[in-house]
Scaffold this active site. Structure first.
Site, PDB file in Angstrom:
ATOM      1  N   PRO A  75      31.555  12.165  32.181  1.00 49.66           N
ATOM      2  CA  PRO A  75      30.860  12.906  33.234  1.00 49.66           C
ATOM      3  C   PRO A  75      31.743  13.325  34.410  1.00 49.66           C
ATOM      4  O   PRO A  75      32.610  12.560  34.854  1.00 49.66           O
ATOM      5  CB  PRO A  75      29.774  11.917  33.711  1.00 49.66           C
ATOM      6  CG  PRO A  75      30.200  10.592  33.212  1.00 49.66           C
ATOM      7  CD  PRO A  75      30.971  10.838  31.956  1.00 49.66           C
ATOM      8  N   ASN A  76      31.476  14.526  34.851  1.00 49.55           N
ATOM      9  CA  ASN A  76      32.106  15.143  36.034  1.00 49.55           C
ATOM     10  C   ASN A  76      33.543  15.605  35.802  1.00 49.55           C
ATOM     11  O   ASN A  76      34.127  16.256  36.664  1.00 49.55           O
ATOM     12  CB  ASN A  76      32.059  14.190  37.258  1.00 49.55           C
ATOM     13  CG  ASN A  76      30.641  13.804  37.607  1.00 49.55           C
ATOM     14  OD1 ASN A  76      29.801  14.680  37.779  1.00 49.55           O
ATOM     15  ND2 ASN A  76      30.351  12.523  37.683  1.00 49.55           N
TER      16      ASN A  76
ATOM     17  N   ARG B 255      36.893  19.168  41.840  1.00 53.77           N
ATOM     18  CA  ARG B 255      36.320  17.907  42.283  1.00 53.77           C
ATOM     19  C   ARG B 255      37.375  17.032  42.984  1.00 53.77           C
ATOM     20  O   ARG B 255      38.418  16.734  42.401  1.00 53.77           O
ATOM     21  CB  ARG B 255      35.830  17.184  41.029  1.00 53.77           C
ATOM     22  CG  ARG B 255      35.401  15.776  41.242  1.00 53.77           C
ATOM     23  CD  ARG B 255      35.274  15.046  39.903  1.00 53.77           C
ATOM     24  NE  ARG B 255      34.772  13.715  40.125  1.00 53.77           N
ATOM     25  CZ  ARG B 255      34.882  12.731  39.251  1.00 53.77           C
ATOM     26  NH1 ARG B 255      35.475  12.928  38.086  1.00 53.77           N
ATOM     27  NH2 ARG B 255      34.397  11.554  39.533  1.00 53.77           N
TER      28      ARG B 255
ATOM     29  N   TYR C 177      41.977  13.809  42.100  1.00 55.03           N
ATOM     30  CA  TYR C 177      42.072  14.255  40.709  1.00 55.03           C
ATOM     31  C   TYR C 177      42.948  15.489  40.495  1.00 55.03           C
ATOM     32  O   TYR C 177      43.087  15.958  39.369  1.00 55.03           O
ATOM     33  CB  TYR C 177      40.659  14.510  40.144  1.00 55.03           C
ATOM     34  CG  TYR C 177      39.795  13.262  40.154  1.00 55.03           C
ATOM     35  CD1 TYR C 177      40.105  12.172  39.340  1.00 55.03           C
ATOM     36  CD2 TYR C 177      38.687  13.158  40.997  1.00 55.03           C
ATOM     37  CE1 TYR C 177      39.330  11.019  39.353  1.00 55.03           C
ATOM     38  CE2 TYR C 177      37.903  12.011  41.018  1.00 55.03           C
ATOM     39  CZ  TYR C 177      38.227  10.950  40.200  1.00 55.03           C
ATOM     40  OH  TYR C 177      37.468   9.808  40.210  1.00 55.03           O
TER      41      TYR C 177
ATOM     42  N   ASN D 255      38.436   9.191  28.219  1.00 58.01           N
ATOM     43  CA  ASN D 255      38.208   9.001  29.649  1.00 58.01           C
ATOM     44  C   ASN D 255      36.698   9.083  29.837  1.00 58.01           C
ATOM     45  O   ASN D 255      36.133  10.168  29.965  1.00 58.01           O
ATOM     46  CB  ASN D 255      38.922  10.064  30.481  1.00 58.01           C
ATOM     47  CG  ASN D 255      38.809   9.772  31.975  1.00 58.01           C
ATOM     48  OD1 ASN D 255      38.014   8.923  32.398  1.00 58.01           O
ATOM     49  ND2 ASN D 255      39.592  10.473  32.774  1.00 58.01           N
TER      50      ASN D 255
ATOM     51  N   ALA E 157      32.893   7.578  34.960  1.00 58.24           N
ATOM     52  CA  ALA E 157      32.080   6.505  35.564  1.00 58.24           C
ATOM     53  C   ALA E 157      31.407   5.621  34.512  1.00 58.24           C
ATOM     54  O   ALA E 157      31.139   4.438  34.778  1.00 58.24           O
ATOM     55  CB  ALA E 157      31.042   7.112  36.498  1.00 58.24           C
TER      56      ALA E 157
ATOM     57  N   HIS F 245      32.614   2.046  33.676  1.00 64.02           N
ATOM     58  CA  HIS F 245      32.268   0.885  34.493  1.00 64.02           C
ATOM     59  C   HIS F 245      30.821   0.451  34.323  1.00 64.02           C
ATOM     60  O   HIS F 245      30.399  -0.542  34.902  1.00 64.02           O
ATOM     61  CB  HIS F 245      32.517   1.202  35.979  1.00 64.02           C
ATOM     62  CG  HIS F 245      33.771   1.995  36.226  1.00 64.02           C
ATOM     63  ND1 HIS F 245      35.012   1.533  35.849  1.00 64.02           N
ATOM     64  CD2 HIS F 245      33.983   3.236  36.776  1.00 64.02           C
ATOM     65  CE1 HIS F 245      35.927   2.448  36.182  1.00 64.02           C
ATOM     66  NE2 HIS F 245      35.317   3.486  36.731  1.00 64.02           N
TER      67      HIS F 245
ATOM     68  N   GLU G  52      41.994   4.043  26.303  1.00 64.32           N
ATOM     69  CA  GLU G  52      41.222   4.336  27.523  1.00 64.32           C
ATOM     70  C   GLU G  52      42.157   4.953  28.559  1.00 64.32           C
ATOM     71  O   GLU G  52      43.234   4.405  28.821  1.00 64.32           O
ATOM     72  CB  GLU G  52      40.616   3.030  28.055  1.00 64.32           C
ATOM     73  CG  GLU G  52      39.885   3.221  29.375  1.00 64.32           C
ATOM     74  CD  GLU G  52      39.339   1.909  29.951  1.00 64.32           C
ATOM     75  OE1 GLU G  52      39.033   0.969  29.185  1.00 64.32           O
ATOM     76  OE2 GLU G  52      39.241   1.841  31.185  1.00 64.32           O
TER      77      GLU G  52
ATOM     78  N   HIS H 126      42.568   6.936  32.466  1.00 66.67           N
ATOM     79  CA  HIS H 126      42.040   7.372  33.762  1.00 66.67           C
ATOM     80  C   HIS H 126      43.113   8.152  34.502  1.00 66.67           C
ATOM     81  O   HIS H 126      44.302   7.795  34.446  1.00 66.67           O
ATOM     82  CB  HIS H 126      41.605   6.178  34.609  1.00 66.67           C
ATOM     83  CG  HIS H 126      40.532   5.382  33.949  1.00 66.67           C
ATOM     84  ND1 HIS H 126      39.234   5.806  33.890  1.00 66.67           N
ATOM     85  CD2 HIS H 126      40.600   4.227  33.255  1.00 66.67           C
ATOM     86  CE1 HIS H 126      38.525   4.926  33.205  1.00 66.67           C
ATOM     87  NE2 HIS H 126      39.326   3.957  32.802  1.00 66.67           N
ATOM     88  N   ILE H 127      42.686   9.166  35.200  1.00 71.70           N
ATOM     89  CA  ILE H 127      43.596   9.996  35.988  1.00 71.70           C
ATOM     90  C   ILE H 127      44.064   9.200  37.212  1.00 71.70           C
ATOM     91  O   ILE H 127      45.253   9.130  37.514  1.00 71.70           O
ATOM     92  CB  ILE H 127      42.877  11.297  36.413  1.00 71.70           C
ATOM     93  CG1 ILE H 127      42.511  12.104  35.165  1.00 71.70           C
ATOM     94  CG2 ILE H 127      43.733  12.106  37.379  1.00 71.70           C
ATOM     95  CD1 ILE H 127      41.482  13.198  35.415  1.00 71.70           C
ATOM     96  N   SER H 128      43.102   8.599  37.896  1.00 67.68           N
ATOM     97  CA  SER H 128      43.428   7.801  39.090  1.00 67.68           C
ATOM     98  C   SER H 128      43.706   6.358  38.671  1.00 67.68           C
ATOM     99  O   SER H 128      43.368   5.943  37.550  1.00 67.68           O
ATOM    100  CB  SER H 128      42.242   7.846  40.061  1.00 67.68           C
ATOM    101  OG  SER H 128      41.091   7.267  39.462  1.00 67.68           O
TER     102      SER H 128
ATOM    103  N   ARG I  14      41.226   1.342  43.559  1.00 73.89           N
ATOM    104  CA  ARG I  14      40.052   1.955  44.186  1.00 73.89           C
ATOM    105  C   ARG I  14      38.939   0.903  44.376  1.00 73.89           C
ATOM    106  O   ARG I  14      39.220  -0.285  44.391  1.00 73.89           O
ATOM    107  CB  ARG I  14      39.612   3.154  43.335  1.00 73.89           C
ATOM    108  CG  ARG I  14      40.722   4.219  43.245  1.00 73.89           C
ATOM    109  CD  ARG I  14      40.296   5.402  42.407  1.00 73.89           C
ATOM    110  NE  ARG I  14      39.203   6.126  43.039  1.00 73.89           N
ATOM    111  CZ  ARG I  14      38.493   7.067  42.400  1.00 73.89           C
ATOM    112  NH1 ARG I  14      38.783   7.386  41.145  1.00 73.89           N
ATOM    113  NH2 ARG I  14      37.518   7.690  43.019  1.00 73.89           N
TER     114      ARG I  14
HETATM  115  C1  DQA Z   1      38.148   8.290  36.338  1.00 73.21           C
HETATM  116  C2  DQA Z   1      37.934   7.078  37.236  1.00 73.21           C
HETATM  117  C3  DQA Z   1      36.474   6.703  37.300  1.00 73.21           C
HETATM  118  O1  DQA Z   1      36.281   5.562  38.120  1.00 73.21           O
HETATM  119  C4  DQA Z   1      35.656   7.842  37.876  1.00 73.21           C
HETATM  120  O2  DQA Z   1      34.287   7.533  37.860  1.00 73.21           O
HETATM  121  C5  DQA Z   1      35.920   9.153  37.196  1.00 73.21           C
HETATM  122  C6  DQA Z   1      37.282   9.466  36.759  1.00 73.21           C
HETATM  123  C7  DQA Z   1      39.614   8.779  36.363  1.00 73.21           C
HETATM  124  O3  DQA Z   1      39.980   9.519  35.448  1.00 73.21           O
HETATM  125  O4  DQA Z   1      40.368   8.439  37.278  1.00 73.21           O
HETATM  126  O5  DQA Z   1      35.036   9.984  37.086  1.00 73.21           O
HETATM  127  O6  DQA Z   1      37.840   7.923  35.008  1.00 73.21           O
END
Ligand code: DQA
Length: 136
Positions: free
Chosen positions: A9-10, A17, A22, A71, A74, A77, A95, A97-99, A104
């Site tokens: 999502p997102n 965003r 990101y 990825n 959210a 989690h 798995e 993640h960009i960040s 965080r």
């Molecule tokens: C994310 C990190 C997640 O905590 C967050 O909800 C995202 C992006 C990342 O790629 O850093 O939507 O997965």
């Protein structure tokens, strides 16, 4: 080798965003550069904002692809169901993640996927996806 990137999502809003976190590149543009870079890999990309659709895709590819780069955003989690799906399939999942989720908020330190993943790559920006592809 056949790999698929599954984004949750997102992540369809990458580039627009929270660019400070990101970046300002859309995933579609980045994906074109990935296909150029990894010409010898059969690469696919799927994005959904819906938990059940991500699970359906994991079931669809999880017995016949060589690797999945996930990825789950959210849902990483929160989703026991996506964690269970990763456990249920045979194809190894990395798995991504960009960040750096560990730098965080506390709620981002939990992953329902990591336990059943081949590995976790977090915090390298879009390069996290390149590192994940190179891990196969
Ligand atoms: C994310 C990190 C997640 O905590 C967050 O909800 C995202 C992006 C990342 O790629 O850093 O939507 O997965």
């Amino acid at each position: 080798m056949k790999l698929i990137i599954i984004n949750g999502p997102n992540l369809n809003l990458l580039g627009k965003r929270e660019p400070d976190i990101y970046g300002n590149r859309s995933f579609e543009v980045f994906y074109e550069s990935l296909k150029e870079k990894f010409k010898n890999i059969e690469l696919e990309y799927y994005q959904s904002n819906l938990e059940g659709e991500i699970i359906n895709k994991l079931h669809e590819v999880g017995f016949n692809y060589d690797g999945i780069i996930l990825n789950a955003a959210a849902y990483t989690h929160t989703s026991v169901a996506i964690g269970d799906a990763v456990k249920a399939i045979e194809t190894p999942v990395v798995e991504v993640h960009i960040s750096n989720v560990h730098a965080r908020e506390n709620f981002r330190h939990t992953s329902f996927i990591a336990k059943n993943a081949k590995g976790v790559i977090s915090g390298f920006g879009l390069q996290s996806y390149i590192l994940a592809i190179q891990s196969f």
